[in-house]
Scaffold this motif. Structure first.
Motif, PDB file in Angstrom:
ATOM      1  N   VAL A 182       0.840  -1.201   0.000  1.00 20.25           N
ATOM      2  CA  VAL A 182       0.000   0.000   0.000  1.00 20.25           C
ATOM      3  C   VAL A 182       0.872   1.246   0.000  1.00 20.25           C
ATOM      4  N   THR A 183       1.940   1.231   0.806  1.00 23.08           N
ATOM      5  CA  THR A 183       2.846   2.376   0.868  1.00 23.08           C
ATOM      6  C   THR A 183       3.500   2.638  -0.477  1.00 23.08           C
ATOM      7  N   VAL A 184       3.962   1.607  -1.130  1.00 27.89           N
ATOM      8  CA  VAL A 184       4.595   1.766  -2.449  1.00 27.89           C
ATOM      9  C   VAL A 184       3.575   2.260  -3.478  1.00 27.89           C
ATOM     10  N   ALA A 185       2.347   1.765  -3.412  1.00 30.14           N
ATOM     11  CA  ALA A 185       1.309   2.201  -4.357  1.00 30.14           C
ATOM     12  C   ALA A 185       0.999   3.689  -4.182  1.00 30.14           C
ATOM     13  N   ILE A 186       0.893   4.154  -2.951  1.00 37.10           N
ATOM     14  CA  ILE A 186       0.638   5.578  -2.702  1.00 37.10           C
ATOM     15  C   ILE A 186       1.816   6.412  -3.189  1.00 37.10           C
ATOM     16  N   TYR A 187       3.024   5.945  -2.930  1.00 35.17           N
ATOM     17  CA  TYR A 187       4.213   6.663  -3.385  1.00 35.17           C
ATOM     18  C   TYR A 187       4.232   6.793  -4.914  1.00 35.17           C
ATOM     19  N   VAL A 188       3.902   5.733  -5.616  1.00 36.57           N
ATOM     20  CA  VAL A 188       3.904   5.756  -7.082  1.00 36.57           C
ATOM     21  C   VAL A 188       2.872   6.753  -7.601  1.00 36.57           C
ATOM     22  N   VAL A 189       1.707   6.813  -6.993  1.00 37.06           N
ATOM     23  CA  VAL A 189       0.676   7.763  -7.417  1.00 37.06           C
ATOM     24  C   VAL A 189       1.147   9.199  -7.189  1.00 37.06           C
ATOM     25  N   VAL A 190       1.758   9.473  -6.038  1.00 41.50           N
ATOM     26  CA  VAL A 190       2.234  10.823  -5.743  1.00 41.50           C
ATOM     27  C   VAL A 190       3.341  11.224  -6.722  1.00 41.50           C
ATOM     28  N   VAL A 191       4.253  10.325  -7.020  1.00 45.01           N
ATOM     29  CA  VAL A 191       5.334  10.638  -7.957  1.00 45.01           C
ATOM     30  C   VAL A 191       4.782  10.868  -9.362  1.00 45.01           C
ATOM     31  N   LYS A 192       3.820  10.070  -9.782  1.00 45.91           N
ATOM     32  CA  LYS A 192       3.286  10.198 -11.135  1.00 45.91           C
ATOM     33  C   LYS A 192       2.488  11.484 -11.331  1.00 45.91           C
ATOM     34  N   TYR A 193       1.642  11.829 -10.372  1.00 44.73           N
ATOM     35  CA  TYR A 193       0.757  12.969 -10.548  1.00 44.73           C
ATOM     36  C   TYR A 193       1.244  14.228  -9.852  1.00 44.73           C
ATOM     37  N   GLY A 194       2.237  14.153  -9.014  1.00 46.73           N
ATOM     38  CA  GLY A 194       2.854  15.333  -8.411  1.00 46.73           C
ATOM     39  C   GLY A 194       1.927  16.125  -7.527  1.00 46.73           C
ATOM     40  N   THR A 195       2.193  17.417  -7.472  1.00 47.12           N
ATOM     41  CA  THR A 195       1.423  18.310  -6.608  1.00 47.12           C
ATOM     42  C   THR A 195       0.231  18.883  -7.358  1.00 47.12           C
ATOM     43  N   VAL A 196      -0.657  19.483  -6.615  1.00 46.61           N
ATOM     44  CA  VAL A 196      -1.853  20.097  -7.179  1.00 46.61           C
ATOM     45  C   VAL A 196      -1.472  21.454  -7.753  1.00 46.61           C
ATOM     46  N   ASP A 197      -1.980  21.776  -8.955  1.00 45.17           N
ATOM     47  CA  ASP A 197      -1.726  23.077  -9.560  1.00 45.17           C
ATOM     48  C   ASP A 197      -2.407  24.172  -8.750  1.00 45.17           C
ATOM     49  N   PRO A 198      -1.799  25.363  -8.666  1.00 40.13           N
ATOM     50  CA  PRO A 198      -2.436  26.455  -7.927  1.00 40.13           C
ATOM     51  C   PRO A 198      -3.685  26.948  -8.652  1.00 40.13           C
ATOM     52  N   ASP A 199      -4.562  27.596  -7.902  1.00 42.63           N
ATOM     53  CA  ASP A 199      -5.777  28.154  -8.486  1.00 42.63           C
ATOM     54  C   ASP A 199      -5.413  29.209  -9.528  1.00 42.63           C
ATOM     55  N   PRO A 200      -6.231  29.347 -10.596  1.00 43.02           N
ATOM     56  CA  PRO A 200      -5.917  30.334 -11.630  1.00 43.02           C
ATOM     57  C   PRO A 200      -5.894  31.765 -11.100  1.00 43.02           C
ATOM     58  N   GLY A 201      -6.648  32.064 -10.073  1.00 44.40           N
ATOM     59  CA  GLY A 201      -6.707  33.420  -9.541  1.00 44.40           C
ATOM     60  C   GLY A 201      -5.638  33.720  -8.518  1.00 44.40           C
TER      61      GLY A 201
END
Length: 69
Positions: free
Chosen positions: A29-48
């Motif tokens: 489970v830990t490795v699966a969560i890590y892979v998802v975080v690495v693949k999709y990265g951080t959330v983009d900031p709001d446009p405003g």
């Protein structure tokens, strides 16, 4: 999760224990969560929100740095 859990289950069967299956599932489970975080990265900031660019898209200058005025 299935790979690490399966490996833990096999190790439990071989050593006649009960701990490695649970450890394998948690590790999977830990490795699966890590892979998802690495693949999709951080959330983009709001446009405003302020991003350090001017209204026409150019990068704004930073404040003064040590030794500069």
């Amino acid at each position: 999760m299935a790979v690490w859990g399966g490996g833990g289950w096999l190790l439990d069967r071989w050593l006649d224990t009960r701990v490695f299956f649970a450890v394998g599932v948690i590790l999977g489970v830990t490795v699966a969560i890590y892979v998802v975080v690495v693949k999709y990265g951080t959330v983009d900031p709001d446009p405003g929100s302020r991003t350090g660019t001017t209204p026409d898209g150019r990068r704004s200058r930073s404040g003064t740095q040590k030794g500069q005025r």
